[in-house]
Design a protein around this motif. Structure first.
Motif, mmCIF file in Angstrom:
data_model
loop_
_atom_site.group_PDB
_atom_site.id
_atom_site.type_symbol
_atom_site.label_atom_id
_atom_site.label_comp_id
_atom_site.label_asym_id
_atom_site.label_seq_id
_atom_site.Cartn_x
_atom_site.Cartn_y
_atom_site.Cartn_z
ATOM 1 N N TRP A 194 0.865 -1.181 0.000
ATOM 2 C CA TRP A 194 0.000 0.000 0.000
ATOM 3 C C TRP A 194 0.903 1.233 0.000
ATOM 4 O O TRP A 194 1.356 1.683 1.057
ATOM 5 C CB TRP A 194 -0.879 -0.028 1.251
ATOM 6 N N GLY A 226 0.435 4.294 -0.202
ATOM 7 C CA GLY A 226 -0.038 5.465 0.522
ATOM 8 C C GLY A 226 0.011 5.311 2.026
ATOM 9 O O GLY A 226 -0.313 6.244 2.766
ATOM 10 N N SER A 227 0.453 4.130 2.508
ATOM 11 C CA SER A 227 0.383 3.876 3.949
ATOM 12 C C SER A 227 1.709 3.983 4.662
ATOM 13 O O SER A 227 1.760 4.288 5.854
ATOM 14 C CB SER A 227 -0.214 2.488 4.204
ATOM 15 N N ASN A 228 2.823 3.683 3.963
ATOM 16 C CA ASN A 228 4.130 3.721 4.630
ATOM 17 C C ASN A 228 5.247 3.881 3.604
ATOM 18 O O ASN A 228 5.111 3.476 2.446
ATOM 19 C CB ASN A 228 4.339 2.468 5.479
ATOM 20 N N ASP A 282 6.696 0.598 1.584
ATOM 21 C CA ASP A 282 5.938 0.100 0.444
ATOM 22 C C ASP A 282 6.146 0.988 -0.777
ATOM 23 O O ASP A 282 6.245 0.503 -1.916
ATOM 24 C CB ASP A 282 4.450 0.001 0.795
ATOM 25 N N GLY A 310 -4.760 -0.123 -2.406
ATOM 26 C CA GLY A 310 -5.272 1.108 -1.820
ATOM 27 C C GLY A 310 -6.756 0.978 -1.546
ATOM 28 O O GLY A 310 -7.372 -0.049 -1.838
ATOM 29 N N ASN A 341 -4.448 8.724 -1.258
ATOM 30 C CA ASN A 341 -4.185 7.303 -1.482
ATOM 31 C C ASN A 341 -4.269 6.920 -2.950
ATOM 32 O O ASN A 341 -3.450 6.144 -3.448
ATOM 33 C CB ASN A 341 -5.157 6.453 -0.664
#
Length: 501
Positions: free
Chosen positions: A30, A32-34, A37, A58, A72
């Motif tokens: 993902w 957009g999360s970390n 990634d 996402g 995201n």
């Protein structure tokens, strides 16, 4: 999965192995999360895939935000992949109580998110979260979710058992109904909370789903996801479907499984179907006898098809067939009616009653048999050993085959290992290439008519093969000495016997 975190390098190596295996899509994370990634997708630009398509994960856009302004969604575009996997709510409970939007707003969020990525040239796979739970509560609305994703241009609509609560018959019934309503490919995504993830996946395919999501070894949220190591051979060998490029790719399953376990810092599950060490091991004498005559009598597939091999366990439950199969695999021809063979089996059973366990240490059992039938005499014999420990200093002295050896170690077992090997390697230089790869101390508890004993298991490797031995004593050091001697004698026996043929 709780307790597991792959490094960037681990993820790259796993992706390349999955590509070589023949997987069609690899969901890389993902972005957009970390940061890790996001970095993974950048790093993969240096590792072009030959078969698989890399996908970024996402969720649908946030409420009240235009798709073009959603962080995201734009992170997926920034990852520069050709495939996006979008998750959206399909259970009315989540729509109202988690997202806190109206049912119509949720449909708009799904449509706009898919359409936005499609307009930017991406293939979109839509994961309908909690689909089966949603269908049981409000089938009409849940079907509208699927149709909305289809209308927006999703290449596959994936029905997710996100709670992992469904049973196989429910999966089949609901998936069958959805497949009849859809023109777009239907997929399945199963969790294992009820222990049915693999079975539910297979039932989904039988119901018409043709896109399957899962993980290697079933690693995933809570109790895990569907294990592709089990799903793939079921689809290929049992249902005749082309899940990979060819049957030869199935032979890579065991290697892929073990690498992912290693990268995750987990010990491979020896009982894992198809690829586990014990998946094709036969302990009961009745089973071993049957397999020795007709392999399919107790094996549902040929173990070599999935990169595994057949094993026969020597134990108190074993019959002469188990021992015969072991000996034949090593090249020793012994007849079943040989009284020495029966005597060896009786000796093994006596030792197991004293605390030994040969399930994990077949090499020790083989040596017992070969000694009993007069084929092998120990090359290494220990006449004397002693360990002196003082604070952090441990010194061992041994007398092996009449020669003395002295060594210091970080512990008493390490010291006696070094002392014994110092003599053994002089007598047999080939032992310099033998390393100890695993050492375990097990406390079986009280054993009848004896003191409490310890069981020591050792695993060895010469770079080409691995073997395990066992030692049992009221002393950890004495048990270790016995296991160590068996380990070295075993490889000497194998090498000398092969050289004599």
């Amino acid at each position: 999965m709780t307790g597991i975190s792959f490094t960037l390098n681990d993820k790259v190596r796993i992706a390349l192995m999955l590509d070589d295996l023949g997987i069609n899509y690899i969901e890389g994370g993902w972005p957009g999360s970390n940061p890790k990634d996001a970095e993974f997708f950048r790093e993969m630009k240096n590792h072009p895939l030959s078969n698989a398509k890399l996908a970024a994960f996402g969720m649908t856009k946030r409420k009240g935000v235009n798709a073009k302004d959603d962080v995201n969604l734009n992170a997926i575009l920034d990852s520069d992949v050709g495939v996006a996997v979008l998750v959206g709510k399909s259970w009315i409970l989540h729509v109202r109580e988690v997202l806190k939007v109206s049912p119509e707003d949720n449909l708009d969020m799904i449509y706009d998110s898919i359409r936005y990525l499609r307009d930017h040239g991406l293939t979109v796979i839509f994961d309908a979260e909690h689909f089966y739970q949603g269908f049981k509560e409000d089938p009409d609305y849940t079907l509208r979710i699927a149709r909305t994703a289809e209308e927006a241009g999703a290449s596959a609509v994936v029905l997710a058992d996100t709670n992992g609560a469904m049973l196989p018959h429910e999966i089949y019934e609901i998936t069958t109904k959805v497949v009849k309503e859809m023109k777009t490919m239907v997929g399945v995504h199963m969790h294992n909370d009820s222990g049915c993830a693999v079975a539910n996946t297979v039932m989904g395919v039988l119901a018409g789903a043709r896109h399957v999501q899962g993980t290697i070894n079933g690693l995933g949220e809570r109790t895990g996801n569907a294990d592709l190591i089990q799903v793939i051979p079921n689809l290929v060998l049992k249902l005749g479907l082309k899940a990979l490029r060819s049957l030869d790719d199935l032979k890579k399953l065991r290697a892929v499984s073990r690498f992912v376990y290693e990268a995750a810092g987990l010990s491979p599950n020896p009982y894992q179907p198809y690829v586990g060490d014990y998946a094709f091991s036969h302990k009961a004498g009745l089973h071993a006898d049957g397999v020795s005559k007709v392999t399919r009598a107790y094996e549902h597939v040929d173990p070599e098809l999935v990169g595994n091999s057949r094993r026969f366990v020597v134990s108190e439950l074993a019959g002469s067939s188990n021992i015969l199969m072991y000996l034949r695999d090593l090249g020793f021809n012994v007849t079943k009616d040989d009284p020495r063979l029966r005597h060896a089996l009786e000796r093994i059973k006596e030792l197991e009653n004293e605390g030994y366990s040969f399930d994990l240490a077949p090499a020790s059992a083989v040596l017992i048999v070969l000694r009993e039938i007069g084929v092998f005499r120990d090359e290494l014999r220990i006449d004397y050993w002693k360990v002196v420990s003082d604070d952090d200093m441990h010194v061992a002295m041994v007398k092996v085959n009449g020669e003395l050896g002295v060594a210091e170690g970080v512990g008493p077992v390490h010291a006696i290992d070094r002392a014994l090997r110092s003599v053994a390697s002089r007598l047999f230089p080939e032992l310099n290439g033998v390393i100890l790869t695993d050492y375990r101390v097990i406390l079986p508890g009280e054993v009848k008519n004896t003191e409490s004993v310890v069981r020591v298991l050792m695993e060895f490797s010469d770079g080409k093969t691995r073997w395990r031995t066992v030692g049992v004593s009221t002393s950890i050091i004495a048990a270790s000495v016995a296991a160590l001697l068996d380990g070295l004698n075993y490889i000497l026996m194998i090498n000398h016997y092969k050289g004599s043929r």
